[in-house]
Design an enzyme around this catalytic site. Structure first.
Site, PDB file in Angstrom:
ATOM      1  N   GLU A   1       2.405  -4.394  23.114  1.00 49.92           N
ATOM      2  CA  GLU A   1       2.964  -3.080  23.476  1.00 49.92           C
ATOM      3  C   GLU A   1       2.342  -2.547  24.750  1.00 49.92           C
ATOM      4  O   GLU A   1       1.130  -2.678  24.915  1.00 49.92           O
ATOM      5  CB  GLU A   1       2.714  -2.074  22.338  1.00 49.92           C
TER       6      GLU A   1
ATOM      7  N   GLY B   1       6.920   5.167  14.181  1.00 43.16           N
ATOM      8  CA  GLY B   1       6.641   5.372  12.758  1.00 43.16           C
ATOM      9  C   GLY B   1       6.138   6.761  12.397  1.00 43.16           C
ATOM     10  O   GLY B   1       6.688   7.425  11.524  1.00 43.16           O
TER      11      GLY B   1
ATOM     12  N   GLY C   1       0.860  -1.186   0.000  1.00 44.62           N
ATOM     13  CA  GLY C   1       0.000   0.000   0.000  1.00 44.62           C
ATOM     14  C   GLY C   1       0.893   1.232   0.000  1.00 44.62           C
ATOM     15  O   GLY C   1       2.031   1.194  -0.470  1.00 44.62           O
ATOM     16  N   ARG C   2       0.372   2.307   0.570  1.00 46.65           N
ATOM     17  CA  ARG C   2       1.117   3.582   0.535  1.00 46.65           C
ATOM     18  C   ARG C   2       2.487   3.442   1.188  1.00 46.65           C
ATOM     19  O   ARG C   2       3.499   3.879   0.631  1.00 46.65           O
ATOM     20  CB  ARG C   2       0.354   4.666   1.282  1.00 46.65           C
ATOM     21  N   ILE C   3       2.515   2.843   2.391  1.00 38.81           N
ATOM     22  CA  ILE C   3       3.787   2.798   3.120  1.00 38.81           C
ATOM     23  C   ILE C   3       4.751   1.813   2.450  1.00 38.81           C
ATOM     24  O   ILE C   3       5.937   2.114   2.281  1.00 38.81           O
ATOM     25  CB  ILE C   3       3.547   2.456   4.610  1.00 38.81           C
TER      26      ILE C   3
ATOM     27  N   ARG D   1       2.480  -3.835  12.504  1.00 36.04           N
ATOM     28  CA  ARG D   1       1.898  -4.188  13.799  1.00 36.04           C
ATOM     29  C   ARG D   1       2.627  -5.438  14.307  1.00 36.04           C
ATOM     30  O   ARG D   1       2.900  -6.372  13.542  1.00 36.04           O
ATOM     31  CB  ARG D   1       0.408  -4.486  13.680  1.00 36.04           C
TER      32      ARG D   1
ATOM     33  N   HIS E   1       7.667   2.296  18.774  1.00 36.54           N
ATOM     34  CA  HIS E   1       6.514   2.658  17.923  1.00 36.54           C
ATOM     35  C   HIS E   1       6.612   4.133  17.493  1.00 36.54           C
ATOM     36  O   HIS E   1       5.757   4.955  17.833  1.00 36.54           O
ATOM     37  CB  HIS E   1       5.194   2.394  18.651  1.00 36.54           C
TER      38      HIS E   1
ATOM     39  N   THR F   1       7.461  -2.433  10.846  1.00 37.55           N
ATOM     40  CA  THR F   1       6.950  -1.111  11.241  1.00 37.55           C
ATOM     41  C   THR F   1       5.418  -1.085  11.121  1.00 37.55           C
ATOM     42  O   THR F   1       4.830  -0.015  11.116  1.00 37.55           O
ATOM     43  CB  THR F   1       7.545   0.006  10.353  1.00 37.55           C
TER      44      THR F   1
HETATM   45  C1  DGY Z   1      -0.842   4.333  13.030  1.00 40.43           C
HETATM   46  O1  DGY Z   1      -1.167   5.425  12.568  1.00 40.43           O
HETATM   47  O2  DGY Z   1      -1.442   3.290  12.771  1.00 40.43           O
HETATM   48  C2  DGY Z   1       0.299   4.315  13.982  1.00 40.43           C
HETATM   49  O3  DGY Z   1       0.826   3.032  14.113  1.00 40.43           O
HETATM   50  C3  DGY Z   1      -0.163   4.807  15.329  1.00 40.43           C
HETATM   51  O4  DGY Z   1      -1.400   4.261  15.564  1.00 40.43           O
END
Ligand code: DGY
Length: 326
Positions: free
Chosen positions: A272, A292, A159-161, A243, A290, A241
């Site tokens: 977490e 990101g 996807g985007r990331i 879940r 966490h 990065t």
């Molecule tokens: C997201 O935007 O999903 C980050 O991991 C923080 O929730």
């Protein structure tokens, strides 16, 4: 919007500029102490609220959603991932869910690349050594790592990331392949010089650096279990990065401890903020807490998206970032 100001409950402290805009626009209930709220506290604080702004640290399961006051019609999540919200339960209650995509894409991809560099170049180990005062100086065989250039990057979730990670990896001369439910358009594949691997197991066997960028859903829970981790070459590294729940953390720790994998860079964890103790004991893992989307730019933009979603929902019944309940 209604003549009376909409009532908005925010479960965690947000950037100051966002909180002050919310104060101007809404009858807002903020969490000044920033202590995560228990389910009962959320239910009590939401009394009479139209909107709740949750984050990944809240768990809006079916039980909590059933207890929310009837007035609540929107969960305007501060964050892109919505795995902490039971979407089916929200839909059944007639509650709309929105999120904050796009604005955190580049920053999250940057953290993936930071970990991708930090693990094979042993940056954190080096930092610890210099601080300890035990560094003896340069030598030809000292703290030798591995380069990224020329290595095969396997991306799960394009996807985007995932695409932003691929774009960056091209700049490092990596060879990019990806596994995604749907193949990207050919033009996008060409632009990213990325090859689609329909079969995840095949991709894993041909991956030196694995980057996890897919959403967490019931289908992706422990997608990287011990069997799949064992398919990676022994000198591969794993970067997560997305879940924590997508990797079986205990299995990852065993693979790293036995030398079946070379290293890991983790920004997210199964439970977490707790981290699997067996992972903490390993030197070949770089941990981030966490981070990101943790830039002032992303966090402000996420807040603006939350505000746009609330007003879009209340004014036009059409929030820009409505999450598909599927
Ligand atoms: C997201 O935007 O999903 C980050 O991991 C923080 O929730």
């Amino acid at each position: 919007m209604t003549a009376t100001r909409p009532c908005v409950l925010v479960t965690r402290a947000l950037p100051q500029d966002i909180e002050s805009r919310m104060r101007d626009m809404f009858d807002v209930r903020l969490n000044a102490d920033d202590i995560p709220m228990a389910a009962g506290e959320i239910v009590a604080a939401a009394s009479g609220a139209d909107v709740i702004v949750p984050t990944v640290t809240d768990r809006f399961d079916a039980e909590l959603i059933a207890r929310l006051p009837e007035t609540v019609r929107l969960l305007a999540n501060f964050g892109v991932g919505v795995n902490h919200i039971d979407l089916a339960a929200a839909t059944a209650r007639g509650i709309v869910v929105t999120n904050t995509p796009d604005v955190l894409t580049d920053d999250t991809a940057d953290i993936a690349l930071s970990l991708m560099l930090a693990v094979p170049r042993r940056l954190v180990e080096g930092d610890r050594l210099v601080r300890s005062g035990a560094w003896q100086g340069w030598s030809p065989t000292f703290m030798v790592g591995r380069r990224l250039t020329g290595r095969r990057l396997g991306i799960i979730g394009m996807g985007r990331i995932g695409q932003a990670v691929a774009r960056r990896a091209l700049g490092f001369g990596m060879r990019v392949q990806y596994h995604n439910r749907q193949r990207l358009a050919v033009e996008v594949e060409h632009a990213l010089d990325a090859t689609w691997q329909e079969d995840l197991d095949v991709m894993l066997a041909e991956t030196d650096v694995l980057s996890i960028n897919c959403p967490y859903t019931p289908e992706t829970r422990h997608l990287l279990d011990e069997r799949r981790l064992n398919l990676l070459p022994r000198d591969a590294i794993v970067i997560n990065t997305a879940r924590g729940e997508i990797i079986d953390e205990a299995a990852l720790a065993r693979c790293l401890a036995d030398g079946r994998l070379a290293g890991a860079g983790l920004d997210v964890y199964e439970r977490e903020p707790a981290v699997e103790p067996a992972l903490l004991a390993l030197d070949n893992v770089v941990f981030a807490p966490h981070l990101g989307s943790a830039t002032s730019e992303s966090r402000s933009a996420m807040g603006e998206k939350v505000i746009a979603n609330i007003t879009g929902f209340l004014v036009r019944n059409d929030p820009p970032d409505c999450v598909d309940p599927q």
